[in-house]
Motif scaffolding. Structure first.
Motif, PDB file in Angstrom:
ATOM      1  N   GLU A  20       0.703  -1.037   0.183  1.00 22.17           N
ATOM      2  CA  GLU A  20       0.126   0.203   0.125  1.00 22.17           C
ATOM      3  C   GLU A  20       0.606   1.257   0.519  1.00 22.17           C
ATOM      4  N   ARG A  21       2.085   1.296   0.528  1.00 21.15           N
ATOM      5  CA  ARG A  21       2.772   2.410   0.415  1.00 21.15           C
ATOM      6  C   ARG A  21       4.369   2.093   0.457  1.00 21.15           C
ATOM      7  N   MET A  22       5.268   3.105  -0.710  1.00 18.55           N
ATOM      8  CA  MET A  22       6.868   2.593  -0.274  1.00 18.55           C
ATOM      9  C   MET A  22       6.840   3.764  -0.791  1.00 18.55           C
ATOM     10  N   GLU A  23       8.019   3.903  -0.513  1.00 16.25           N
ATOM     11  CA  GLU A  23       9.405   4.702  -0.339  1.00 16.25           C
ATOM     12  C   GLU A  23      10.777   4.784  -0.052  1.00 16.25           C
ATOM     13  N   ALA A  32      11.656   0.762   1.559  1.00 14.83           N
ATOM     14  CA  ALA A  32       9.988   0.550   2.607  1.00 14.83           C
ATOM     15  C   ALA A  32       9.230   0.121   2.174  1.00 14.83           C
ATOM     16  N   TYR A  33       7.938  -0.726   2.308  1.00 18.03           N
ATOM     17  CA  TYR A  33       7.469  -0.316   1.444  1.00 18.03           C
ATOM     18  C   TYR A  33       6.166  -1.587   3.295  1.00 18.03           C
ATOM     19  N   GLY A  34       5.359  -0.690   2.883  1.00 22.20           N
ATOM     20  CA  GLY A  34       3.978  -0.809   3.817  1.00 22.20           C
ATOM     21  C   GLY A  34       2.595  -1.690   2.532  1.00 22.20           C
ATOM     22  N   THR A  35       2.336  -2.990   3.775  1.00 19.74           N
ATOM     23  CA  THR A  35       1.595  -3.634   2.837  1.00 19.74           C
ATOM     24  C   THR A  35      -0.343  -4.064   3.638  1.00 19.74           C
ATOM     25  N   GLU A  36      -0.770  -4.587   3.519  1.00 24.71           N
ATOM     26  CA  GLU A  36      -2.225  -4.529   3.545  1.00 24.71           C
ATOM     27  C   GLU A  36      -2.367  -5.115   4.984  1.00 24.71           C
ATOM     28  N   LYS A  37      -1.704  -6.193   5.874  1.00 23.07           N
ATOM     29  CA  LYS A  37      -1.866  -6.419   6.572  1.00 23.07           C
ATOM     30  C   LYS A  37      -1.173  -5.241   8.348  1.00 23.07           C
ATOM     31  N   GLU A  39       2.159  -4.117   8.229  1.00 23.61           N
ATOM     32  CA  GLU A  39       3.943  -4.330   8.325  1.00 23.61           C
ATOM     33  C   GLU A  39       4.105  -3.081   7.639  1.00 23.61           C
ATOM     34  N   VAL A  40       5.467  -3.522   8.307  1.00 18.58           N
ATOM     35  CA  VAL A  40       6.001  -2.490   7.572  1.00 18.58           C
ATOM     36  C   VAL A  40       7.460  -3.198   7.272  1.00 18.58           C
ATOM     37  N   ILE A  41       8.123  -3.038   5.695  1.00 19.22           N
ATOM     38  CA  ILE A  41       9.018  -4.595   5.831  1.00 19.22           C
ATOM     39  C   ILE A  41      10.069  -3.467   4.585  1.00 19.22           C
ATOM     40  N   ILE A  42      11.595  -3.534   5.097  1.00 19.47           N
ATOM     41  CA  ILE A  42      12.639  -3.090   4.112  1.00 19.47           C
ATOM     42  C   ILE A  42      13.493  -3.722   3.910  1.00 19.47           C
ATOM     43  N   GLN A  43      13.734  -3.506   2.846  1.00 15.70           N
ATOM     44  CA  GLN A  43      14.493  -4.144   1.806  1.00 15.70           C
ATOM     45  C   GLN A  43      15.710  -3.887   1.070  1.00 15.70           C
ATOM     46  N   ARG A  44      16.690  -4.475   0.194  1.00 19.18           N
ATOM     47  CA  ARG A  44      17.339  -3.610  -0.832  1.00 19.18           C
ATOM     48  C   ARG A  44      17.140  -3.199  -1.678  1.00 19.18           C
ATOM     49  N   LEU A  45      17.594  -2.986  -2.375  1.00 12.78           N
ATOM     50  CA  LEU A  45      17.552  -3.069  -4.067  1.00 12.78           C
ATOM     51  C   LEU A  45      18.111  -4.317  -4.252  1.00 12.78           C
ATOM     52  N   ASN A  46      18.974  -5.319  -3.876  1.00 10.59           N
ATOM     53  CA  ASN A  46      18.767  -7.342  -4.367  1.00 10.59           C
ATOM     54  C   ASN A  46      17.785  -7.605  -4.020  1.00 10.59           C
ATOM     55  N   TRP A  47      16.597  -7.281  -3.724  1.00  9.82           N
ATOM     56  CA  TRP A  47      15.300  -7.666  -2.413  1.00  9.82           C
ATOM     57  C   TRP A  47      15.675  -8.588  -1.245  1.00  9.82           C
ATOM     58  N   GLN A  48      16.409  -8.524  -0.826  1.00  8.69           N
ATOM     59  CA  GLN A  48      17.244  -8.564   0.390  1.00  8.69           C
ATOM     60  C   GLN A  48      16.711  -8.028   1.450  1.00  8.69           C
ATOM     61  N   PRO A  54       5.995  -5.210  13.007  1.00 11.08           N
ATOM     62  CA  PRO A  54       4.414  -6.168  12.766  1.00 11.08           C
ATOM     63  C   PRO A  54       3.347  -4.885  13.176  1.00 11.08           C
ATOM     64  N   THR A  55       2.645  -5.432  12.950  1.00 12.80           N
ATOM     65  CA  THR A  55       1.390  -4.378  12.852  1.00 12.80           C
ATOM     66  C   THR A  55       0.971  -3.823  14.035  1.00 12.80           C
ATOM     67  N   PRO A  56       0.588  -2.976  14.594  1.00 11.13           N
ATOM     68  CA  PRO A  56       0.371  -2.057  15.543  1.00 11.13           C
ATOM     69  C   PRO A  56      -0.693  -2.781  16.404  1.00 11.13           C
ATOM     70  N   GLY A  57      -1.153  -3.421  15.370  1.00 10.83           N
ATOM     71  CA  GLY A  57      -2.769  -3.719  15.861  1.00 10.83           C
ATOM     72  C   GLY A  57      -3.688  -4.812  14.661  1.00 10.83           C
ATOM     73  N   GLU A  58      -4.839  -5.034  15.393  1.00 15.09           N
ATOM     74  CA  GLU A  58      -5.975  -5.622  14.167  1.00 15.09           C
ATOM     75  C   GLU A  58      -6.465  -4.621  13.972  1.00 15.09           C
ATOM     76  N   ASP A  59      -6.284  -4.564  12.293  1.00 17.33           N
ATOM     77  CA  ASP A  59      -6.834  -3.632  11.177  1.00 17.33           C
ATOM     78  C   ASP A  59      -6.617  -2.908  11.512  1.00 17.33           C
ATOM     79  N   VAL A  60      -5.407  -2.360  11.289  1.00 21.55           N
ATOM     80  CA  VAL A  60      -4.382  -1.340  10.688  1.00 21.55           C
ATOM     81  C   VAL A  60      -3.307  -0.925   9.615  1.00 21.55           C
ATOM     82  N   ARG A  61      -3.862  -0.103   9.309  1.00 17.72           N
ATOM     83  CA  ARG A  61      -3.465  -0.007   7.914  1.00 17.72           C
ATOM     84  C   ARG A  61      -2.083   1.174   7.872  1.00 17.72           C
ATOM     85  N   VAL A  62      -1.357   1.349   6.699  1.00 13.97           N
ATOM     86  CA  VAL A  62       0.103   1.794   7.409  1.00 13.97           C
ATOM     87  C   VAL A  62      -0.261   3.220   5.592  1.00 13.97           C
ATOM     88  N   ARG A  63       0.482   4.251   7.184  1.00 14.08           N
ATOM     89  CA  ARG A  63      -0.588   5.531   6.195  1.00 14.08           C
ATOM     90  C   ARG A  63       0.514   5.666   5.218  1.00 14.08           C
TER      91      ARG A  63
END
Length: 777
Positions: A20-23, A32-37, A39-48, A54-63
């Protein structure tokens, strides 16, 4: 149309969930990108993958996501009103803020250049406390995440603002992520608050004004607010924010130390109660103290005491309990004497410095109230006295418990007719102290008044027995309760100062002396200190918030009315991007005003108050040569500044024919080539751009635009000019494709057709998601 940039496909991946979001990070190859769950995931250019938060609560979205400039710190705004600062390097949560409303956007401003903005005031005491104050020792008993938080400095990296935009229209500014540096409610500055929406709010390049892009009724406006306090007090604010960050760090350390104290005290109670609870609960209240006192004075042991000493306990067993209790009390002493005492002294140092700032009214008059600063110092001094008082109470308990343990072992050996070592024989002074301890082992319960009569209902009801205070441990435990002390600290007659204060009540009311409230617990004294500290930092928030003045309102476009229940795609499409151009001293804002039209605004900060506007559209103009059929049916999907000279845009074809999949295009637009098509305006109270601008087709800008066909239905864009990368989300935001930008000509990168670009894109997907692929385009 000449090609202004070249792109190389680095690879594509099908994601496991919707993104849903990426920067992009502007310095390192981190996205960094935020998922529909949530979560916030940080990865490198080589996909590592580096880390997943984790999400801070149920039904919480990354804005919203925003990297701090040239740092590994990421600000994340969530739909539940939480703002978290995440560190990709240490993979920890640095701190968090909680707001009551949904977050619209959070972002870090550019770095505050101290050489340009500090003016006549010089920050010459930054981190000078490290020369005078010892480093706070880590808390080994605390949770690892909290321990990392304690050891990390709060004001990390270069100084900058953290801006939090709420969907309700409220905007909060934080300096160094610590000092509340003002807020503004945009709904107070619009004509139609019932038809209001905020799209973005940005600090200008000089940090003395903000731009707010919002909807007011059926008009798209950009409001320009000037702030005199931000303009004149940036240097003192940086100084104050640095100390505010240190104070917040010390507050966190005090809270964590208090948690360790509570856990250590619970360990003491557990060790004491483990073997003694059964015996204590079997005796009427007050009988334990009487039996032990009789045994100590007369040497006579009742049957219950002998049974307890020889059947329940033994010499070896009691020594084991005594060693455990002594170790727990020693840990408790260390936490108070070292950690808590050192933290309270650090807090006093920082507050004393702020009180000193308050006396420099020329710089800090609008930021610090000397009265509030002095009151916070007095509250901190009272906390220091409370820590000293609790330390004396613990020392007394340690001394009494050692006497009690030695006497119990002595008694067991005596009653069992064993040889008694000389070191177990108590002196006369120790015997008197032990007798006092045994007398106070079970304090007397409050007597009921003779006039009170128990009702029949009370007699029939089963009332629980009174709470036992075994061995009078509540003398220490009462300090960890959020209630007044039941056994206040007794005055020391040898202390002349206490005697002087008791004889002269005026000293307690004098602001020059620190009050010592002996009725408050440590928890209550801590909360009183924290409230006084919070009051100190209300002044800058009030001063900055009250200094926002509406300087100009720019009418950008007309919008359709907001109808309840109407889908977003059926209404207007407004998205925007912001960039500070240091070379030309101007602030740049790119925004879409409809599905086919966009506007690029450049506000000068050179003092001429000029506004440059470039209005473009995706449709061909009347003088545009014949184009491919797709170019007649394009609409905007996303846009973002690539750097100060280029704007990256994402577009889709629109078609009413069923079964035909839309085509997507990446557009690189040259801002320098488009400036010939711009108009200039004077920033005044009201600027109507609709009546004073001309719309130009991007196809008519000579050498100013380059189209690249993309595979799939693309819906989101993230670019970084400093990293020379671009990322596109497609296939319902489940596929991420990464491109390298500005590929050198010697790499055989030539202009390509739409068909060949689509073929290469498909080949990269079929080649497998496991390897990072690079295909020359």
């Amino acid at each position: 149309m000449a090609q202004t940039s070249s792109m190389k496909l680095l690879g594509a991946r099908n994601m496991t969930c919707i993104v849903e979001r990426m920067e992009w990070n502007n310095k390192m190859d981190l996205i960094a990108y935020g998922t529909e769950k949530g979560e916030v995931i940080i990865q490198r250019l080589n996909w590592q993958k580096i880390v997943t938060f984790p999400t801070p609560g149920e039904d919480v979205r990354v804005r919203s996501l925003s990297w701090q400039m040239d740092e590994t710190l990421l600000a994340v705004g969530y739909s539940n009103g939480k703002v978290a600062l995440l560190d990709a390097e240490s993979e920890t949560i640095i701190s968090g803020l909680i707001y009551e409303d949904d977050i619209k956007k959070v972002y870090f401003s550019k770095v505050i250049n101290s050489q340009e903005t500090l003016g006549t005031y010089t920050c010459n005491v930054k981190d000078k406390h490290r020369k005078f104050l010892p480093k706070l020792q880590p808390l080994t008993n605390i949770d690892p995440c909290l321990k990392t938080l304690d050891q990390k400095s709060f004001p990390k990296g270069s100084p900058c603002f953290l801006v939090v935009i709420m969907r309700s229209g409220k905007v909060h500014l934080l300096l160094l992520g610590a000092l509340q540096a003002g807020s503004i409610d945009l709904t107070q500055h619009v004509l139609h608050p019932e038809q209001f929406d905020v799209y973005d709010v940005r600090l200008n390049g000089d940090f003395n004004a903000i731009y707010a892009l919002l909807r007011d009724g059926q008009q798209l406006k950009m409001l320009h607010f000037h702030n005199q306090v931000l303009q004149e007090c940036m240097a003192p604010m940086l100084e104050l924010a640095t100390h505010c960050a240190h104070i917040l760090e010390t507050k966190n350390y005090i809270n964590d130390t208090q948690q360790c104290l509570t856990e250590a005290w619970e360990t003491v109670q557990l060790e004491m109660d483990n073997k003694l609870t059964k015996y204590a609960n079997a005796q009427p209240y007050g009988l334990i103290s009487a039996h032990f006192l009789e045994l100590h004075v007369f040497g006579f042991a009742t049957f219950e005491v002998e049974e307890f000493l020889f059947d329940t306990l033994s010499e070896k067993g009691f020594k084991k309990i005594a060693n455990s209790v002594d170790l727990s009390l020693s840990n408790l002493q260390g936490l108070v004497f070292k950690q808590l005492n050192a933290a309270s002294i650090n807090m006093m140092y920082f507050l004393n410095t702020i009180a000193g700032f308050g006396r420099m009214s020329h710089f800090f008059e609008s930021l610090i109230s000397p009265e509030m600063a002095n009151e916070a110092m007095r509250a901190c001094g009272a906390f220091v006295l409370k820590v000293y008082e609790m330390q004396k109470t613990i020392d007394t308990l340690v001394y009494d418990m050692k006497l009690f343990h030695a006497w119990m072992i002595f008694t067991i050996l005596r009653l069992s007719h064993q040889e008694i070592p000389d070191d177990l024989v108590l002196t006369e002074e120790e015997n008197i102290a032990l007798a006092d301890f045994l007398c106070a082992m079970e304090p007397e319960l409050e007597d009921r008044s003779d006039e009170e009569e128990e009702s029949e209902a009370d007699l029939l009801s089963e009332t629980p027995p009174p709470t036992r205070n075994k061995f009078n441990l509540e003398r220490v435990g009462q300090y960890f309760e959020n209630a007044q002390l039941t056994q206040p600290y007794t005055k020391d007659p040898s202390q002349l100062w206490e005697q002087m204060v008791a004889e002269n009540e005026c000293i307690n009311h004098c602001n020059l002396f620190v009050p010592h409230d002996k009725q408050l617990s440590l928890v209550q004294q801590r909360e009183k200190m924290f409230n006084a500290i919070d009051a100190v930092f209300h002044k800058p928030t009030e001063s900055i918030s009250g200094s926002f003045k509406l300087a100009s309102a720019v009418l950008c476009a007309d919008l359709p009315p907001m109808e309840p229940g109407e889908a977003l795609e059926d209404r207007e499409f407004v998205t925007c991007s912001y960039y500070v151009n240091e070379n030309t001293k101007c602030d740049m804002l790119a925004l879409t005003i409809s599905w086919q039209e966009a506007m690029i605004l450049e506000v000068s900060r050179a003092g001429d108050c000029l506004l440059r506007c470039t209005k473009i559209q995706l449709q061909p103009g009347i003088f545009t040569p014949a184009l491919h059929e797709d170019f007649y049916h394009l609409r905007f999907v996303d846009l973002q500044f690539y750097n100060e000279s280029a704007l990256s845009m994402l577009a889709q074809t629109t078609t009413s024919a069923p079964g035909i999949r839309p085509h997507s295009y990446f557009i690189q637009f040259s801002l320098a080539a488009a400036r010939n098509q711009s108009t200039q305006h004077q920033m005044g109270t009201l600027v109507k751009l609709k009546e004073a601008t001309v719309t130009h087709s991007i196809h008519d800008v000579a050498d100013g635009v380059a189209f690249k066909g993309l595979d799939g239905v693309c819906e989101m864009l993230a670019v970084s000019g400093s990293r020379k990368v671009a990322t596109v989300l497609s296939d319902r935001k489940r596929k991420m494709t990464i491109f390298e930008m500005e590929v050198e000509e010697e790499e055989d990168d030539t202009e390509m057709s739409q068909a060949s670009f689509l073929e290469i894109s498909k080949e990269s997907v079929l080649a497998g998601a496991g390897d990072t692929e690079k295909v020359e385009t």
